[in-house]
Motif scaffolding. Structure first.
Motif, PDB file in Angstrom:
ATOM      1  N   GLY A 150     -34.683 -42.011  90.292  1.00  0.00           N
ATOM      2  CA  GLY A 150     -35.022 -40.967  91.246  1.00  0.00           C
ATOM      3  C   GLY A 150     -36.336 -41.276  91.936  1.00  0.00           C
ATOM      4  N   VAL A 151     -36.374 -41.013  93.240  1.00  0.00           N
ATOM      5  CA  VAL A 151     -37.584 -41.310  93.994  1.00  0.00           C
ATOM      6  C   VAL A 151     -37.835 -40.201  95.017  1.00  0.00           C
ATOM      7  N   PHE A 152     -39.083 -39.853  95.181  1.00  0.00           N
ATOM      8  CA  PHE A 152     -39.474 -38.916  96.237  1.00  0.00           C
ATOM      9  C   PHE A 152     -39.633 -39.682  97.538  1.00  0.00           C
ATOM     10  N   LEU A 153     -38.957 -39.239  98.580  1.00  0.00           N
ATOM     11  CA  LEU A 153     -39.139 -39.829  99.901  1.00  0.00           C
ATOM     12  C   LEU A 153     -40.440 -39.322 100.510  1.00  0.00           C
ATOM     13  N   ASN A 154     -40.751 -38.067 100.224  1.00  0.00           N
ATOM     14  CA  ASN A 154     -42.077 -37.507 100.509  1.00  0.00           C
ATOM     15  C   ASN A 154     -42.289 -36.345  99.568  1.00  0.00           C
ATOM     16  N   ASN A 155     -43.540 -36.076  99.253  1.00  0.00           N
ATOM     17  CA  ASN A 155     -43.835 -35.027  98.283  1.00  0.00           C
ATOM     18  C   ASN A 155     -45.213 -34.428  98.575  1.00  0.00           C
ATOM     19  N   LYS A 156     -45.215 -33.227  99.136  1.00  0.00           N
ATOM     20  CA  LYS A 156     -46.458 -32.524  99.430  1.00  0.00           C
ATOM     21  C   LYS A 156     -46.627 -31.307  98.527  1.00  0.00           C
ATOM     22  N   THR A 157     -45.831 -31.275  97.454  1.00  0.00           N
ATOM     23  CA  THR A 157     -45.904 -30.128  96.551  1.00  0.00           C
ATOM     24  C   THR A 157     -47.054 -30.294  95.563  1.00  0.00           C
ATOM     25  N   GLU A 158     -47.411 -29.181  94.933  1.00  0.00           N
ATOM     26  CA  GLU A 158     -48.410 -29.206  93.877  1.00  0.00           C
ATOM     27  C   GLU A 158     -47.735 -28.836  92.563  1.00  0.00           C
ATOM     28  N   GLY A 159     -48.235 -29.425  91.475  1.00  0.00           N
ATOM     29  CA  GLY A 159     -47.621 -29.150  90.182  1.00  0.00           C
ATOM     30  C   GLY A 159     -46.352 -29.967  89.984  1.00  0.00           C
ATOM     31  N   ASP A 160     -45.667 -29.695  88.896  1.00  0.00           N
ATOM     32  CA  ASP A 160     -44.499 -30.480  88.514  1.00  0.00           C
ATOM     33  C   ASP A 160     -43.194 -29.705  88.591  1.00  0.00           C
ATOM     34  N   TYR A 161     -43.198 -28.573  89.293  1.00  0.00           N
ATOM     35  CA  TYR A 161     -41.992 -27.748  89.325  1.00  0.00           C
ATOM     36  C   TYR A 161     -40.810 -28.485  89.950  1.00  0.00           C
ATOM     37  N   PHE A 162     -41.072 -29.280  90.989  1.00  0.00           N
ATOM     38  CA  PHE A 162     -40.007 -30.012  91.670  1.00  0.00           C
ATOM     39  C   PHE A 162     -39.951 -31.486  91.247  1.00  0.00           C
ATOM     40  N   SER A 163     -40.732 -31.862  90.233  1.00  0.00           N
ATOM     41  CA  SER A 163     -40.789 -33.253  89.786  1.00  0.00           C
ATOM     42  C   SER A 163     -39.553 -33.616  88.962  1.00  0.00           C
ATOM     43  N   PHE A 164     -39.366 -34.913  88.781  1.00  0.00           N
ATOM     44  CA  PHE A 164     -38.323 -35.395  87.884  1.00  0.00           C
ATOM     45  C   PHE A 164     -38.766 -35.167  86.446  1.00  0.00           C
ATOM     46  N   GLY A 165     -37.878 -34.615  85.629  1.00  0.00           N
ATOM     47  CA  GLY A 165     -38.213 -34.336  84.230  1.00  0.00           C
ATOM     48  C   GLY A 165     -37.719 -35.436  83.312  1.00  0.00           C
ATOM     49  N   LEU A 166     -38.591 -35.849  82.377  1.00  0.00           N
ATOM     50  CA  LEU A 166     -38.203 -36.905  81.444  1.00  0.00           C
ATOM     51  C   LEU A 166     -37.276 -36.376  80.349  1.00  0.00           C
ATOM     52  N   ASP A 167     -37.653 -35.271  79.728  1.00  0.00           N
ATOM     53  CA  ASP A 167     -36.856 -34.752  78.610  1.00  0.00           C
ATOM     54  C   ASP A 167     -36.135 -33.454  78.939  1.00  0.00           C
ATOM     55  N   ARG A 168     -36.510 -32.818  80.038  1.00  0.00           N
ATOM     56  CA  ARG A 168     -35.865 -31.538  80.379  1.00  0.00           C
ATOM     57  C   ARG A 168     -36.097 -31.270  81.865  1.00  0.00           C
ATOM     58  N   SER A 169     -35.021 -31.051  82.578  1.00  0.00           N
ATOM     59  CA  SER A 169     -35.133 -30.748  84.001  1.00  0.00           C
ATOM     60  C   SER A 169     -35.640 -29.321  84.190  1.00  0.00           C
ATOM     61  N   ASN A 170     -36.451 -29.131  85.207  1.00  0.00           N
ATOM     62  CA  ASN A 170     -36.889 -27.762  85.531  1.00  0.00           C
ATOM     63  C   ASN A 170     -35.757 -26.932  86.114  1.00  0.00           C
ATOM     64  N   ASP A 171     -34.720 -27.589  86.562  1.00  0.00           N
ATOM     65  CA  ASP A 171     -33.524 -26.934  87.107  1.00  0.00           C
ATOM     66  C   ASP A 171     -33.883 -25.876  88.144  1.00  0.00           C
ATOM     67  N   TYR A 172     -34.657 -26.281  89.135  1.00  0.00           N
ATOM     68  CA  TYR A 172     -35.047 -25.350  90.181  1.00  0.00           C
ATOM     69  C   TYR A 172     -33.876 -24.986  91.093  1.00  0.00           C
ATOM     70  N   LEU A 173     -32.757 -25.733  90.961  1.00  0.00           N
ATOM     71  CA  LEU A 173     -31.548 -25.356  91.711  1.00  0.00           C
ATOM     72  C   LEU A 173     -30.710 -24.327  90.953  1.00  0.00           C
ATOM     73  N   PHE A 174     -31.098 -24.044  89.717  1.00  0.00           N
ATOM     74  CA  PHE A 174     -30.407 -23.061  88.876  1.00  0.00           C
ATOM     75  C   PHE A 174     -28.904 -23.362  88.765  1.00  0.00           C
ATOM     76  N   GLN A 175     -28.611 -24.616  88.399  1.00  0.00           N
ATOM     77  CA  GLN A 175     -27.210 -25.013  88.260  1.00  0.00           C
ATOM     78  C   GLN A 175     -26.869 -25.481  86.851  1.00  0.00           C
ATOM     79  N   LEU A 176     -27.851 -25.502  85.942  1.00  0.00           N
ATOM     80  CA  LEU A 176     -27.610 -25.893  84.561  1.00  0.00           C
ATOM     81  C   LEU A 176     -27.572 -24.648  83.673  1.00  0.00           C
ATOM     82  N   ASN A 177     -26.760 -24.693  82.661  1.00  0.00           N
ATOM     83  CA  ASN A 177     -26.531 -23.515  81.827  1.00  0.00           C
ATOM     84  C   ASN A 177     -27.527 -23.470  80.669  1.00  0.00           C
ATOM     85  N   TYR A 178     -28.803 -23.278  80.995  1.00  0.00           N
ATOM     86  CA  TYR A 178     -29.834 -23.123  79.969  1.00  0.00           C
ATOM     87  C   TYR A 178     -29.797 -21.704  79.402  1.00  0.00           C
TER      88      TYR A 178
END
Length: 919
Positions: A768-796
C-alpha cells in the motif's frame, strides 16, 4: 435386428485380500458404421481412480472434493492391462493422453463395415474404496459398476468420454457371459440372470444377459436384494421400506409399472434391477434429504415416488441408447414428465411441504399452498432469476452441479408438459410411446424425437427445439392491459423477452378456470378479444404448464381498481403472491461491544425467489446504549445476456451505530458493482469492479472539536479477482481511494495451496502506498496489526478498543500482523508478507515480515511468528504469537492478551463456504 450384436465374455476371480479382480475378457466387436475403422477405443473406467491426474480426480477438485486427490494407495483403484490382442495377434495400444480411462487400439488391418474383430484382454482391476463414487469396496462388501472394459460407441466418430462421476457411460446393447469366482462366504447379485455353483473354497457364478448395458455387481456376505413379481416384469431391488409390507410394496410396483407401460409401452426385458446406490445418486430433492424425525410425507408416498423415479430412469436408460452426456435432456424430460403425470394422477392433494403445510405456523405462508408438482417451475425460476440456468443441450459435464442435478431436469420435464398443453396429450403421449417402442436398444439421438414429433402436427415447433432446448432464453409474458367493450373484452399481452413461444391465457372466476386459450406468435404485443363472461381475472400460465422468468405480472383483474395489488406485510420470507405487493418482516439480533445486544426487525421485499429490485429497512434498539440505531439498503440488479458482463448492481446503503462508548456514526454509501461472467458456470472464479462513495459522519465527545477524521467522504475504486480452488486458491484485489486530503492505492494478493502430502501453505502479499497524504495522525494510515477501518466495512465487535478481549479480534487486512509492535501504522507506504505452513490438521505455524515507512522516520522492519489454529479458514481461527520485534512474546507478562482470534458472524461468508461444490 441383433445379428451383429457386440458380445462380452468375462472370466474373473475376486481376491478379497488385495481387493482385486483378475479378469480374462473377450470382446467381439462389430463395425456397424459406414466407415472403415483403423482404431478401436475401449472405455476403461476402472482406471479412473488411479491417481490425482485422472479426469475423475480433477472433476472432484472442481466440486471441492479432495478425497480422491489425497487418498491412500490402498484406497485407490486401477486397471492394469497384462496383455491385449486383436484376432489373437498382439497389437499396439495405449492410454489416451490425460484420459487414463480410455484405451486406444491400433488395428493392424482395417475393420470394414459389417465386419468384426475379437479383442482379448487379460487385466487386473484394483477395486477402489466406495467413498469416492459409491461404487467399489463398501463396509459390507463390494458394489461394482463400470468395472469391465467396454467398447466405445462409433456414431459419426468415436464417442469417447471419461468417468466424471456422472454415471453416463455410452454403451451399445451387448450380450454378456460372465463367470466370477468369489470366496465361499460371499454372495453375488447382479442385473443379469445367474447360476451358482459351490466349490470347495469358492462360489462360482455364471451370469448371462442379452441386449444389456451397464452391468452392476453386488458382492456381500448376505443377500441385499428383494424380488417383487409384478404383472409386467420382475423387480430386483434393495430400495425398500421397512414400514411397508411386501404385499403393499408389490401392489405399488404393479401400479407404477402399468402407469409407465401406458406411456412408454412394453419393456424389452423380463427383469429390472434397481440398486440403492445408483438410486441415491439421483434422489428426489426436498424429499430424500429430509431427516426421518420430521416425516412430512407418508411412508407410502415417500417410497412410491422414490421408486417410481428409479423405475422410470431404469426403464428408459436400459432401452433408449442415447448419449447421456449430450442428449440427457430427452431422457430427463421424459422421466420428469412421467413423474409430474404420476403425482398429478395419484397424489394431487400432496403439498410441496407435505403435512407441515397445515401446521399452525406454516399454513399462513404462500409456499405452504404449493402442490408437490409446483416445485418444478419454482426451482427453475429460483435459478433463472439469477440468470444461472443453462441451455438443455449443454453437455452434462459442462453443467453446474445444481443445474445438472436439479434445474435442467426440471426444465426438461416442464418442456414436455409445455408440449402436452400446446399440442394435446394425445399427440405428445403417442409420440413418446412410438419413439420408445421403435428405437429400443438402438443407438439414437434426440433429433430423432424432434423429427417424429414434428411429423405428427402442423404446428410449428422450432421455438421448442431451437430456442427452448438450445438456449437459456427466458419466457416472460405480461398482461399489459384489459379493455372492456359492449359485448367483449380485449386483452393485450406483451412479450418482455427475446423468445417467441406459445402462451396459455385463462379467464378465472373464484380460482376456477372458465376459459383457456393458447396463443402463438406473440413476438412483441398482441391483443386478443373474448366475449364477455362470468369471470373476474385474466391470468397467463395459470396452471404453470411452462417455466417463466416472472409470473407476478401474469395476473390482471377485469375491473380496474386504484390499488390493483394492495400492500401486505408477511412474516419471514415467502414466495411472492400475485395478488399483493408484499413486505416481509422478521426479527433480527446482533451484537457489538458499545451497543450491546441489538434487537430489532428487518423489513424487506426479498422473497424466496430473487427480484431485480431489493430494499431493506432495519430499525433496532440497542440494549446497552439504550439507543435507536438501524440501517437501510436499496439495490437494483441489471443482468446482461450477450456481453461479458454478468450483472451491474446499483445500490445505496446507510445506517447508524456506535463506534465507541456513547458515540455513534452515520454512513451513506452509493455504489455500483460490475460482475463479469465466468467462462462457464463450472468455473468457480469471479471477477468484479466496484465503485463506491463513502460518506461518514461521526459523533464526537462533548467539548471535543470536530476534525477531518470525524466527517469525511472517500471515493473507493477496486478490482477484485477470486479463484477459490480447493487445491490452489488465488485471490487478489487492487483498490484506490481518493479523499480531500489523501489518495492511496493498495494491492492485496493471497495464495493458498495444498502440497502432495495435504500440507497447507498460505501466502499473502500486501502493498500500500499513499499517492498524497496531507492528513494528521494515523487514522487514515495503513495498519500493521489492525486496520482503523475508516470505511466501516469490517465486522469488528469492538472497533475502537485498544485493550481487552475485543481488541484481540483479528481480521486479516493491510499488514496482517498478529503481534502489536512499537510501530503500528504507516503514512507513506507499507509492504508485508504473511505466510503459514500446516503442521498437523488445522495447526499451522505462521511467519510475517513487513516494511513500514512513515514521514520523517527511517524504514521500519517488522517480523513475527507463531502458531495458528485454522479451524475454519477466515471464519474461525486463533493465533498464538511466539517471537517478534518484541522478543519472546510467550515469556512476557499478560500473554493471554496477546492471543488473537478471527470470528466471522457474516452469514453470507459462512453460507458461501459451505455451499461450495453444489452450486
Amino acid at each position: 435386428m441383433f445379428s451383429q450384436q457386440n458380445s462380452i465374455s468375462i472370466k474373473s476371480k475376486l481376491d478379497t485380500k488385495k481387493d482385486e479382480l483378475k479378469i480374462q475378457q473377450e470382446i467381439i466387436f462389430y463395425n456397424q458404421s459406414d466407415s472403415i475403422l483403423t482404431k478401436v477405443y475401449l472405455h476403461n473406467w476402472a482406471n479412473s481412480y488411479r491417481d490425482r491426474k485422472t479426469p475423475l480426480s480433477k472433476r472432484f477438485i472442481k466440486d471441492f472434493r479432495k478425497d480422491l486427490y489425497f487418498a491412500k494407495a490402498e484406497e485407490l483403484g486401477s486397471s492394469l492391462i497384462k496383455s491385449l490382442s486383436v484376432d489373437f495377434e498382439n497389437v499396439y495400444f495405449k492410454e489416451l493422453d490425460k484420459q487414463a480411462d480410455i484405451i486406444e487400439i491400433d488395428l493392424d488391418k482395417p475393420l470394414y463395415p459389417n465386419s468384426k474383430i475379437t479383442i482379448s484382454i487379460t487385466y487386473i482391476v484394483k477395486i477402489p474404496n466406495a467413498r469416492f463414487t459409491k461404487y467399489g469396496k463398501t463396509k459390507t462388501g463390494y458394489h461394482l459398476r463400470n468395472w469391465y472394459l467396454t467398447p466405445a460407441v462409433y456414431d459419426n466418430g468415436w464417442q469417447l468420454m471419461s468417468n466424471l462421476n456422472l454415471d453416463d457411460l455410452y454403451e451399445k446393447s451387448t450380450d454378456f457371459k460372465i463367470e466370477i469366482d468369489v470366496p465361499k462366504d460371499l454372495i453375488v447379485e447382479s442385473n443379469l440372470y445367474q447360476y451358482k455353483t459351490k466349490k470347495e473354497n469358492t462360489n462360482s457364478y455364471y451370469l448371462i444377459g442379452k441386449n444389456k448395458t451397464d452391468i452392476i455387481l453386488g458382492i456381500n456376505k448376505t443377500e441385499q436384494l428383494k424380488t417383487y413379481t409384478t404383472k409386467t416384469v420382475t423387480v430386483h431391488t434393495d430400495v425398500f421400506s421397512k414400514e411397508l409390507d411386501y404385499n403393499l410394496t408389490t401392489s405399488i410396483l404393479n401400479r407404477e409399472l402399468l402407469f409407465i407401460q401406458k406411456y412408454l409401452g412394453k419393456y424389452p426385458h423380463v427383469e429390472i434391477f434397481i440398486d440403492k446406490t445408483t438410486q441415491s445418486k439421483n434422489p428426489i430433492y426436498g424429499l430424500n434429504q429430509l431427516p426421518n424425525f420430521l416425516r412430512p410425507f407418508s411412508d407410502t408416498f415417500k417410497w412410491d415416488v422414490t421408486m417410481f423415479k428409479a423405475l422410470t430412469k431404469r426403464y428408459i436408460e436400459n432401452t433408449l441408447l442415447l448419449n447421456k452426456r449430450k442428449d440427457y435432456w430427452l431422457m430427463d424430460g421424459i422421466q420428469n414428465y412421467l413423474m409430474i403425470e404420476y403425482v398429478e394422477q395419484y397424489y394431487p392433494e400432496v403439498k410441496l411441504l407435505g403435512k407441515v403445510s397445515n401446521s399452525w405456523f406454516l399454513k399462513r405462508f404462500n409456499i405452504s399452498k404449493l402442490d408437490f408438482n409446483d416445485k418444478y417451475p419454482f426451482v427453475y425460476q429460483f435459478t433463472a432469476r439469477k440468470f444461472l440456468d443453462q441451455a438443455l443441450n449443454t453437455s452434462a459435464d459442462s453443467l453446474s452441479n445444481f443445474n445438472r442435478k436439479i434445474v435442467s431436469k426440471y426444465k426438461a420435464g416442464l418442456g414436455f408438459r409445455f408440449l402436452k398443453g400446446y399440442l394435446g396429450d394425445s399427440i405428445l403421449n403417442q409420440t413418446i410411446q412410438e419413439f420408445y417402442q421403435n428405437n429400443q436398444l438402438k443407438i439414437i439421438r434426440s433429433t430423432n424425437f424432434n423429427q417424429l414429433l414434428s411429423s405428427k402436427t402442423t404446428k410449428d415447433l422450432d421455438w421448442f427445439f431451437d430456442d427452448f432446448v438450445k438456449t437459456n432464453k427466458k419466457i416472460d409474458h405480461k398482461i399489459e392491459s384489459i379493455t372492456k367493450e359492449k359485448d367483449s373484452i380485449s386483452v393485450t399481452i406483451k412479450n418482455k423477452r427475446n423468445i417467441t413461444t406459445p402462451l396459455a391465457l385463462y379467464a378465472i372466476k373464484d380460482k376456477e378456470i372458465i376459459l383457456k386459450k393458447w396463443i402463438a406468435d406473440v413476438d412483441s404485443t398482441k391483443t386478443v378479444k373474448f366475449k364477455k363472461g362470468d369471470y373476474d381475472t385474466f391470468v397467463l400460465n395459470y396452471e404453470n404448464l411452462y417455466p417463466e422468468l416472472n409470473t407476478l405480472n401474469n395476473w390482471k383483474k377485469v375491473d380496474k381498481k386504484i390499488l390493483n395489488k394492495p400492500l401486505k406485510f408477511s412474516f419471514l420470507k415467502d414466495i411472492s403472491s400475485p395478488n399483493y405487493n408484499q413486505v416481509f418482516y422478521q426479527p433480527d439480533a446482533n451484537y457489538n461491544f458499545y451497543n450491546g445486544l441489538i434487537l430489532g426487525v428487518k423489513l424487506h421485499n426479498k422473497p424466496l425467489i430473487k427480484r431485480n429490485f431489493d430494499f431493506k429497512i432495519s430499525p433496532y434498539y440497542a440494549t446497552k446504549s439504550k439507543t435507536l440505531i438501524g440501517s437501510f439498503s436499496l439495490l437494483y440488479n441489471q443482468f446482461f445476456e450477450k456481453t461479458k458482463i454478468y450483472k451491474v448492481a446499483y445500490g445505496l446503503s446507510g445506517g447508524t451505530s456506535d463506534y465507541a462508548p456513547n458515540l455513534s456514526y452515520k454512513s451513506l454509501v452509493p455504489y455500483v458493482d460490475i460482475t463479469f461472467k465466468r467462462k462457464t458456470l463450472r468455473d468457480i472464479s469471479s471477477e468484479s469492479l466496484r465503485a463506491k462513495l463513502i460518506h461518514i459522519d461521526k459523533e464526537i465527545a462533548p467539548n471535543a472539536i470536530k476534525t477531518d477524521q470525524d466527517n469525511y467522504s472517500i471515493l473507493s475504486l477496486s478490482y477484485n479477482y477470486s479463484n477459490p480452488d480447493i487445491i490452489k486458491e488465488f485471490r487478489y484485489s487492487f483498490s484506490t481511494e481518493f479523499a480531500k486530503k489523501f489518495s492511496k492505492a493498495s494491492l492485496d494478493l493471497r495464495f493458498r495451496t495444498l502440497t502432495t502430502t495435504d500440507t497447507q501453505l498460505d501466502f499473502r502479499f500486501f502493498a500500500g502506498v499513499f499517492l498524497n497524504n496531507k492528513t494528521e495522525g494515523d487514522y487514515f494510515s495503513f495498519g500493521l496489526d489492525r486496520s482503523n477501518d475508516y470505511l466501516f466495512q469490517l465486522n469488528y465487535l469492538g472497533r475502537s478498543e485498544s485493550s481487552g478481549f475485543f481488541s484481540q479480534q483479528y481480521i486479516i487486512t493491510e499488514g496482517g500482523f498478529k503481534s502489536v509492535l512499537p510501530t503500528r501504522f504507516a503514512n507513506q507506504f507499507m509492504v508485508s508478507n504473511n505466510s503459514s505452513i500446516g503442521l498437523w490438521r488445522w495447526i499451522e505455524v505462521y511467519n510475517d515480515v513487513a516494511f513500514l515507512k512513515n514521514k520523517n522516520h527511517p524504514l521500519y522492519f517488522a517480523y513475527e511468528n507463531g502458531i495458528r489454529f485454522n479451524f475454519v479458514h477466515e471464519i474461525f481461527e486463533i493465533y498464538f504469537p511466539l517471537y517478534s520485534n518484541n522478543g519472546w512474546e510467550i515469556s512476557q507478562n499478560a500473554y493471554p492478551e496477546k492471543i488473537r482470534f478471527s470470528l466471522s458472524a457474516d452469514v453470507k461468508s459462512i453460507y458461501n463456504f459451505f455451499k461450495r461444490g453444489f452450486l
